[in-house]
Every structure is written in structure tokens, then in C-alpha cells.
Design a protein around this motif. Structure first.
Motif, short mmCIF file in Angstrom:
data_model
loop_
_atom_site.label_atom_id
_atom_site.label_comp_id
_atom_site.label_asym_id
_atom_site.label_seq_id
_atom_site.Cartn_x
_atom_site.Cartn_y
_atom_site.Cartn_z
N PRO A 174 0.81 -1.22 0.00
CA PRO A 174 0.00 0.00 0.00
C PRO A 174 0.85 1.27 0.00
N HIS A 175 2.13 1.14 0.31
CA HIS A 175 3.08 2.26 0.26
C HIS A 175 4.49 1.69 0.14
N THR A 176 5.44 2.53 -0.27
CA THR A 176 6.81 2.03 -0.45
C THR A 176 7.57 1.97 0.87
N SER A 177 6.92 2.34 1.98
CA SER A 177 7.62 2.38 3.27
C SER A 177 8.11 1.00 3.72
N SER A 178 7.43 -0.07 3.27
CA SER A 178 7.91 -1.42 3.63
C SER A 178 9.34 -1.64 3.14
N GLY A 200 -0.68 -0.09 -4.29
CA GLY A 200 -2.10 -0.27 -4.57
C GLY A 200 -2.96 0.01 -3.35
N ARG A 201 -4.03 0.74 -3.56
CA ARG A 201 -5.02 0.98 -2.50
C ARG A 201 -6.40 1.06 -3.16
N PRO A 202 -7.45 0.59 -2.47
CA PRO A 202 -8.77 0.58 -3.10
C PRO A 202 -9.44 1.96 -3.14
N PHE A 215 7.85 7.26 -4.28
CA PHE A 215 9.31 7.13 -4.10
C PHE A 215 9.61 7.37 -2.63
N GLU A 216 10.36 6.42 -2.09
CA GLU A 216 10.60 6.39 -0.65
C GLU A 216 12.10 6.59 -0.43
N GLY A 217 12.43 7.55 0.40
CA GLY A 217 13.84 7.76 0.72
C GLY A 217 14.11 7.32 2.14
N1 DAH Z 1 3.89 5.86 3.74
C1 DAH Z 1 3.20 7.12 3.83
C2 DAH Z 1 1.95 7.09 2.99
O1 DAH Z 1 1.85 6.31 2.10
C3 DAH Z 1 4.09 8.26 3.37
C4 DAH Z 1 5.25 8.51 4.29
C5 DAH Z 1 5.13 9.40 5.34
C6 DAH Z 1 6.45 7.84 4.10
C7 DAH Z 1 6.20 9.66 6.18
C8 DAH Z 1 7.53 8.10 4.96
C9 DAH Z 1 7.39 9.03 5.98
O2 DAH Z 1 8.71 7.50 4.80
O3 DAH Z 1 8.45 9.27 6.79
O4 DAH Z 1 1.08 7.91 3.19
#
Ligand code: DAH
Length: 344
Positions: A174-178, A200-202, A215-217
Motif C-alpha cells: 500500500p506504500h513504499t515504506s515497507s 495499490g489501494r482501493p 518514491f521512498e527515501g
Molecule cells: N507511507 C506514507 C503514505 O503512504 C508516506 C510517508 C510518510 C512515508 C512519512 C515516509 C514518511 O517515509 O516518513 O502515506
């Protein structure tokens, strides 16, 4: 022999000769009028039968007609020579070129390329992680407990009904944070990661599509603090959006960062003063913050030794803001309508 008839014959001969479309037809017309049994030749042969006076008059006329037909034949012959025959190769460098249809990268692929280049210049390593992920990496390890609303069935696309491993169910990322947890487990600090991936999110409306990109840093090292975070974001704003752009931080809340911020970039038109287009002077880029100690621990990193910052921003959103494309509806980005796609 009638003068009018001769004039008519002449006109008819000349007009059909001038309209002839190929050499064969031209030759047929030459024979028809000037050949041995041609219509004009026949009349010339009949001249001796005429009285002297008439013979002179008609003879002169027939000579003129013959000459005019010969001229028309010559003129058409020259014209036909200039037109290249269709079945032969020819070249004319003054003819405008033919445009060969050529494909190009989709707008989102172009965006991903540009974003990668900006971060790679300051030493970030581009990585990719699974698009279908375990619940543990997507939520648990990011300090999002089981009762967190994002873990509801209608907030994320779960692939499994029930957990079938110690990592829980599988979910479409659902987000690149994983990717933060995956990167911390894969390697040791110092870490400078840029993870660009499909999520992906519904959701489905004018500004949300079920498939989108982030994009995740992630930066982890000894002594990393908020000034590093701010420096990197400012660098990104200037290199991606333009030299006059800058960022500001607003306090926010995320489970996986403490403190957390929303990051804004100043409006390209008023540069932050506020105008009709942006209203408040700033546009939202996305979330960020200092990596939560519990998240560092999930990744196997000692929070007493190391600290870091993270951010996760939308590729589509950032690229549209950069290009100035004001799409009321972003859904065509994911539809096969070439009238839209071919514009970029
Ligand atoms: N994962 C969050 C989202 O999809 C976005 C996000 C927020 C990523 C803060 C991060 C962060 O790495 O530090 O809404």
C-alpha cells in the motif's frame, strides 16, 4: 474540305495530346493524327484533288495544324519525362520527409527516471522491493498495530483472507515504506536508499487510482538529524522543480516517524506569497520524518547508535506539479487512450 472541320480536328487533337497521361497514349495519339494513315496525313494526301486556290488556302492551314500538333506532342513528351514512373526508385531531396511512428516512455516512466537521477547525484542507491508484501513489512514493522485503520479490508488490497505465516497475510504494497525495513535488513548503515515502486489501494476517483507510484527515501547513519532531512529536501526542490523553489515543513503524525512532517514546496508562480492559483503559496509534496526507534529496531538497527530520516512521496503528484500539467482527472494516466498518452 471544310475549314471548320479542320479547326475542330486540330482542337480535339491538341487537347487530347496535352491531357495524355503516359508515353503509350501519346504515341497512340501521334499515330491517330500524324501517322501514315493518320487523320491529318489523310487530308494532306487529298490536297492535289482540290482546285489551285483552295489547295493553297487549305494546304497552308493543314501545315499550321500539323506544326501545332507536333508542338503539343513535344511539350507533353517533355512533361511526362519529368514525372517519375511510379514503379521505379526515385529520390527528390526537396520532398518533405515521412514521419515514422515511434513509441516513447510513458509519462510515469519518464517521471521515475528523472526522480532517480536527482537522488542518485547525491549518492542515493535506487532499489526495488516486492509489489506484494507481507503484512509484517507493510504495517507491523512500521509501528502500525493490528487495529490501525490502514489495515482495514477497505483500506488495503489483502491477497489472503487469513494469516498463513508469522508475517501475517499478503497485501498489495500500500506504500513504499515497507522498503525501509527490507533495506535495513539487507544492508548495514550508512544507508541512502531511494525505493521507487508501484503501490495499490482501493481508491478510485478523479485524484486517486487503485494503482499509483511512490518514491521512498531512507537515510541512516550516525548523527543524522532534521537539518539533513531539510537539506536533502531543499536540494530535491531546486534540482527537480527549479532553482527558485524551496520547501517548508509542517508538523504532522505518522506511526513510523517521530517527529513527523508534511513537506510543502513553494508555488512556481508566486514563490510562496500566495496567488489565485495556489491560494496559500505552497503545494504539498508528501510525508516525512525522523525514523522511529521502533522501526530501526524492526530493521535490526540499534537506535542508540544510529538515527535517520525517511520520506514517501507520490510519483504522479510530484511529476504533475513539476510539469505544470493541471490534470483535473489523473485516471487517464492508467488508461490505454493513445490520444492522451501520445501527448507526452
Ligand atoms: N507511507 C506514507 C503514505 O503512504 C508516506 C510517508 C510518510 C512515508 C512519512 C515516509 C514518511 O517515509 O516518513 O502515506
Amino acid at each position: 474540305m471544310n475549314i471548320n472541320k479542320i479547326q475542330n480536328l486540330k482542337n480535339q487533337a491538341i487537347s487530347s495530346i496535352l491531357e495524355a497521361e503516359d508515353k503509350k497514349e501519346l504515341e497512340r495519339l501521334r499515330i491517330q493524327y500524324l501517322g501514315r494513315k493518320g487523320e491529318i496525313t489523310k487530308l494532306i494526301k487529298e490536297l492535289p484533288e482540290l482546285e489551285v486556290e483552295k489547295r493553297k488556302e487549305i494546304g497552308g492551314l493543314l501545315n499550321d495544324v500539323k506544326k501545332a500538333i507536333e508542338d503539343a506532342l513535344e511539350q507533353t513528351q517533355a512533361k511526362l519525362q519529368r514525372i517519375p514512373p511510379e514503379d521505379k526508385e526515385w529520390s527528390d531531396i526537396t520532398v518533405p520527409g515521412e514521419k515514422i511512428p515511434q513509441g516513447h516512455l510513458h509519462l510515469i516512466s519518464q517521471a521515475i527516471k528523472e526522480i532517480s537521477v536527482v537522488f542518485e547525484k547525491i549518492g542515493f542507491i535506487r532499489v526495488s522491493y516486492p509489489e506484494v508484501e507481507w503484512e509484517w513489512f507493510a504495517f507491523e514493522a512500521l509501528n502500525m498495530p493490528e487495529d490501525h485503520p490502514a489495515r482495514d479490508d477497505f483500506e488495503s488490497f489483502f491477497v489472503d483472507q487469513k494469516p498463513h505465516s508469522k508475517y501475517g497475510r499478503m497485501v498489495i504494497t500500500p506504500h513504499t515504506s515497507s522498503g525501509q525495513i527490507r533495506e535495513m535488513q539487507r544492508t548495514e548503515p550508512p544507508i541512502r536508499m531511494i525505493n521507487i515502486g508501484r503501490c495499490g489501494r482501493p481508491n478510485y476517483d478523479a485524484t486517486h487510482t487503485p494503482t499509483f507510484h511512490q518514491f521512498e527515501g531512507l537515510v541512516i547513519d550516525r548523527g543524522i538529524n532534521v537539518t539533513h532531512l531539510k537539506g536533502v529536501f531543499d536540494y530535491f526542490a531546486k534540482n527537480f522543480f527549479g532553482p527558485k523553489r524551496k520547501i517548508r515543513l509542517r508538523p504532522f503524525h505518522f506511526q513510523f516517524t517521530e517527529p513527523s512532517f508534511e513537506v510543502d514546496v513553494n508555488c512556481p508562480l508566486c514563490l510562496g506569497k500566495g496567488c489565485k492559483v495556489c491560494k496559500g503559496g505552497w503545494h504539498e509534496l508528501g510525508g516525512s520524518g525522523m525514523v522511529h526507534p521502533l522501526v530501526l529496531e524492526s530493521g535490526g538497527i540499534d537506535p542508540r547508535k544510529y538515527s535517520g530520516f525517511a520520506f514517501g512521496w507520490g510519483v504522479e503528484r510530484n511529476y504533475l506539479m513539476k510539469s505544470g500539467l493541471n490534470l483535473d482527472d489523473i485516471r487517464p494516466l492508467y488508461e490505454p487512450d493513445l490520444r492522451f498518452i501520445n501527448q507526452f
